[in-house]
Design a protein around this motif. Structure first.
Motif, PDB file in Angstrom:
ATOM      1  N   TRP A  70       1.063  -1.162   0.006  1.00  0.00           N
ATOM      2  CA  TRP A  70      -0.052   0.065   0.043  1.00  0.00           C
ATOM      3  C   TRP A  70       0.611   1.415   0.174  1.00  0.00           C
ATOM      4  N   ASP A  71       2.180   1.678   0.135  1.00  0.00           N
ATOM      5  CA  ASP A  71       2.939   2.429  -0.097  1.00  0.00           C
ATOM      6  C   ASP A  71       3.812   2.170  -1.044  1.00  0.00           C
ATOM      7  N   ALA A  72       3.626   3.826  -1.553  1.00  0.00           N
ATOM      8  CA  ALA A  72       4.897   4.261  -2.626  1.00  0.00           C
ATOM      9  C   ALA A  72       6.152   4.048  -2.490  1.00  0.00           C
ATOM     10  N   THR A  73       6.540   3.865  -1.088  1.00  0.00           N
ATOM     11  CA  THR A  73       8.592   3.756  -0.656  1.00  0.00           C
ATOM     12  C   THR A  73       8.492   2.686  -1.373  1.00  0.00           C
ATOM     13  N   SER A  74       7.381   1.781  -0.837  1.00  0.00           N
ATOM     14  CA  SER A  74       7.509   0.207  -0.281  1.00  0.00           C
ATOM     15  C   SER A  74       7.944  -0.904  -1.682  1.00  0.00           C
ATOM     16  N   SER A  75       9.383  -1.576  -1.165  1.00  0.00           N
ATOM     17  CA  SER A  75       9.397  -2.591  -2.473  1.00  0.00           C
ATOM     18  C   SER A  75       8.587  -3.203  -2.126  1.00  0.00           C
ATOM     19  N   ALA A  76       7.480  -3.803  -1.894  1.00  0.00           N
ATOM     20  CA  ALA A  76       6.273  -4.789  -2.243  1.00  0.00           C
ATOM     21  C   ALA A  76       5.037  -4.130  -3.770  1.00  0.00           C
ATOM     22  N   ASN A  77       5.639  -2.826  -3.831  1.00  0.00           N
ATOM     23  CA  ASN A  77       5.227  -2.495  -5.086  1.00  0.00           C
ATOM     24  C   ASN A  77       6.203  -2.230  -6.369  1.00  0.00           C
ATOM     25  N   ARG A  78       5.267  -2.671  -7.290  1.00  0.00           N
ATOM     26  CA  ARG A  78       6.315  -2.357  -8.780  1.00  0.00           C
ATOM     27  C   ARG A  78       5.535  -1.735 -10.026  1.00  0.00           C
ATOM     28  N   GLY A 154      -6.419   7.762 -16.764  1.00  0.00           N
ATOM     29  CA  GLY A 154      -6.321   9.159 -16.371  1.00  0.00           C
ATOM     30  C   GLY A 154      -7.984   9.943 -15.322  1.00  0.00           C
ATOM     31  N   GLY A 155      -7.842  11.315 -14.927  1.00  0.00           N
ATOM     32  CA  GLY A 155      -8.113  11.936 -13.986  1.00  0.00           C
ATOM     33  C   GLY A 155      -7.822  12.166 -13.181  1.00  0.00           C
ATOM     34  N   SER A 156      -8.092  12.397 -12.699  1.00  0.00           N
ATOM     35  CA  SER A 156      -8.264  12.960 -11.146  1.00  0.00           C
ATOM     36  C   SER A 156      -7.882  11.731  -9.798  1.00  0.00           C
ATOM     37  N   PRO A 157      -7.350  11.709  -8.905  1.00  0.00           N
ATOM     38  CA  PRO A 157      -6.856  10.480  -8.068  1.00  0.00           C
ATOM     39  C   PRO A 157      -8.344  10.748  -7.196  1.00  0.00           C
ATOM     40  N   SER A 158      -8.947   9.452  -6.912  1.00  0.00           N
ATOM     41  CA  SER A 158      -9.862   9.619  -6.257  1.00  0.00           C
ATOM     42  C   SER A 158      -9.867   9.260  -4.561  1.00  0.00           C
ATOM     43  N   TYR A 159     -10.481  11.068  -3.905  1.00  0.00           N
ATOM     44  CA  TYR A 159     -10.525  11.300  -2.398  1.00  0.00           C
ATOM     45  C   TYR A 159      -8.657  10.598  -1.373  1.00  0.00           C
ATOM     46  N   LEU A 160      -7.981  11.038  -2.217  1.00  0.00           N
ATOM     47  CA  LEU A 160      -6.878  10.728  -2.175  1.00  0.00           C
ATOM     48  C   LEU A 160      -5.822  12.425  -1.242  1.00  0.00           C
ATOM     49  N   GLU A 161      -5.886  12.221   0.109  1.00  0.00           N
ATOM     50  CA  GLU A 161      -5.185  12.942   0.503  1.00  0.00           C
ATOM     51  C   GLU A 161      -3.421  13.389  -0.450  1.00  0.00           C
ATOM     52  N   ASP A 162      -3.247  15.041  -0.020  1.00  0.00           N
ATOM     53  CA  ASP A 162      -2.606  15.524  -0.792  1.00  0.00           C
ATOM     54  C   ASP A 162      -0.753  14.402  -0.747  1.00  0.00           C
ATOM     55  N   ASP A 163      -0.710  14.658   0.619  1.00  0.00           N
ATOM     56  CA  ASP A 163       0.671  14.235   1.177  1.00  0.00           C
ATOM     57  C   ASP A 163       0.771  12.577   0.979  1.00  0.00           C
ATOM     58  N   ARG A 164      -0.462  11.938   0.245  1.00  0.00           N
ATOM     59  CA  ARG A 164      -0.482  10.372  -0.069  1.00  0.00           C
ATOM     60  C   ARG A 164       0.357  10.751  -1.625  1.00  0.00           C
ATOM     61  N   ARG A 204       6.510  10.712 -16.501  1.00  0.00           N
ATOM     62  CA  ARG A 204       6.813   9.720 -17.941  1.00  0.00           C
ATOM     63  C   ARG A 204       8.835  10.683 -18.239  1.00  0.00           C
ATOM     64  N   SER A 205       8.647  12.306 -17.905  1.00  0.00           N
ATOM     65  CA  SER A 205      10.289  12.249 -18.052  1.00  0.00           C
ATOM     66  C   SER A 205      11.112  11.117 -17.859  1.00  0.00           C
ATOM     67  N   CYS A 206      10.827  10.566 -16.224  1.00  0.00           N
ATOM     68  CA  CYS A 206      12.111   9.603 -16.047  1.00  0.00           C
ATOM     69  C   CYS A 206      11.588   8.683 -16.232  1.00  0.00           C
ATOM     70  N   ARG A 207      10.535   7.964 -17.292  1.00  0.00           N
ATOM     71  CA  ARG A 207       9.533   7.350 -16.645  1.00  0.00           C
ATOM     72  C   ARG A 207      10.019   6.253 -15.731  1.00  0.00           C
ATOM     73  N   GLU A 208       9.542   6.452 -14.927  1.00  0.00           N
ATOM     74  CA  GLU A 208       8.698   6.265 -13.761  1.00  0.00           C
ATOM     75  C   GLU A 208       7.896   6.014 -13.135  1.00  0.00           C
ATOM     76  N   GLY A 209       7.558   4.712 -11.971  1.00  0.00           N
ATOM     77  CA  GLY A 209       6.308   4.482 -12.140  1.00  0.00           C
ATOM     78  C   GLY A 209       5.875   4.057 -10.501  1.00  0.00           C
ATOM     79  N   ALA A 210       4.690   4.486 -10.056  1.00  0.00           N
ATOM     80  CA  ALA A 210       4.536   4.143  -8.463  1.00  0.00           C
ATOM     81  C   ALA A 210       3.176   3.298  -7.972  1.00  0.00           C
ATOM     82  N   PHE A 211       3.075   2.890  -7.424  1.00  0.00           N
ATOM     83  CA  PHE A 211       2.005   2.206  -7.082  1.00  0.00           C
ATOM     84  C   PHE A 211       1.186   2.715  -5.115  1.00  0.00           C
ATOM     85  N   LEU A 212       0.371   2.467  -4.556  1.00  0.00           N
ATOM     86  CA  LEU A 212      -0.096   3.094  -3.323  1.00  0.00           C
ATOM     87  C   LEU A 212      -1.483   2.397  -3.816  1.00  0.00           C
ATOM     88  N   THR A 213      -2.099   2.189  -2.373  1.00  0.00           N
ATOM     89  CA  THR A 213      -3.305   1.981  -2.140  1.00  0.00           C
ATOM     90  C   THR A 213      -4.234   2.617  -1.193  1.00  0.00           C
TER      91      THR A 213
END
Ligand SMILES: [Zn+2]
Ligand SMILES: [Zn+2]
Length: 214
Positions: A70-78, A154-164, A204-213
């Protein structure tokens, strides 16, 4: 307001270059299957062709309570953003939870609604929430088909706090929102997101991705 919903569309060939969940990842030559901090391989969740490549989403399912997918900085998602060209099915590791039981095709459906008509007492209606909760296969259907909705593009993230909102690991800029992912319809096809909504981000410029829940 508009939302591009992703709708479950039956089984898909496991190695097809279409929007899908499950199946085998397609990647450029030299791809190395991602590994979690727990030591196990990540599980391949989704193949999402987008404007400038393919987003390829992986989560660790070896120890779902402990591996912090669930954490974007974790090694448990890519999340990889691959160029669309010269993709090929990759060799799947022999051990570990690497693939979903089945591959499911996804079709997109642009849903348009009038924000004035959205039933939301507190301020701006949430575009994804309104589109998903109102989803019906046919306009005259009495009940919604929310479980057919596998997320949106696309669009915008649903009910996500800015700090996430995740920062790009390369340029440290705020990443762009790319997709929502829902668990799916059945035990056979589902991605385990811990009962939460998945968010895919991209730089897009760095071609990096991230994931969280959330
Ligand atoms: Zn893990
Ligand atoms: Zn970046």
């Amino acid at each position: 307001m508009q939302t591009t919903l992703m709708i479950h569309d039956g089984p898909a060939p496991a190695d097809s270059d279409i929007l899908r969940t499950g199946g085998v990842p397609l990647a450029p030559a030299g791809f190395v299957w991602p590994v979690c901090g727990c030591g196990g391989p990540l599980q391949f969740f989704a193949h999402l062709p987008v404007e400038d490549g393919v987003l390829s989403v992986f989560l660790c399912q070896n120890d779902p309570g402990a591996c912090e997918f669930w954490d974007a900085t974790s090694s448990a998602n890519r999340v990889h953003l691959f160029p669309r060209e010269e993709l090929r099915p990759v060799v799947v590791p022999e051990a570990g939870l690497t693939l979903l039981p089945t591959a499911s095709a996804i079709r997109t459906q642009l849903v348009t609604f009038d924000p004035e008509e959205a039933d939301d007492e507190e301020g701006e209606p949430d575009a994804y929430d309104v589109a998903r909760s109102g989803w019906k296969r046919e306009p005259e259907e009495q009940f919604g088909k929310q479980r057919e909705v596998l997320g949106s593009l696309g669009g915008s993230p649903s009910y996500l706090e800015d700090d996430r909102l995740p920062a790009c690991p390369s340029c440290t800029g705020t990443m762009e929102f790319a997709a929502h992912l829902e668990e799916g319809m059945t035990r056979e096809t589902a991605m385990n997101l811990g009962g939460q909504l998945g968010y895919v981000f991209v730089c897009r410029s760095c071609r990096e991705g991230a994931f969280l829940t959330d």
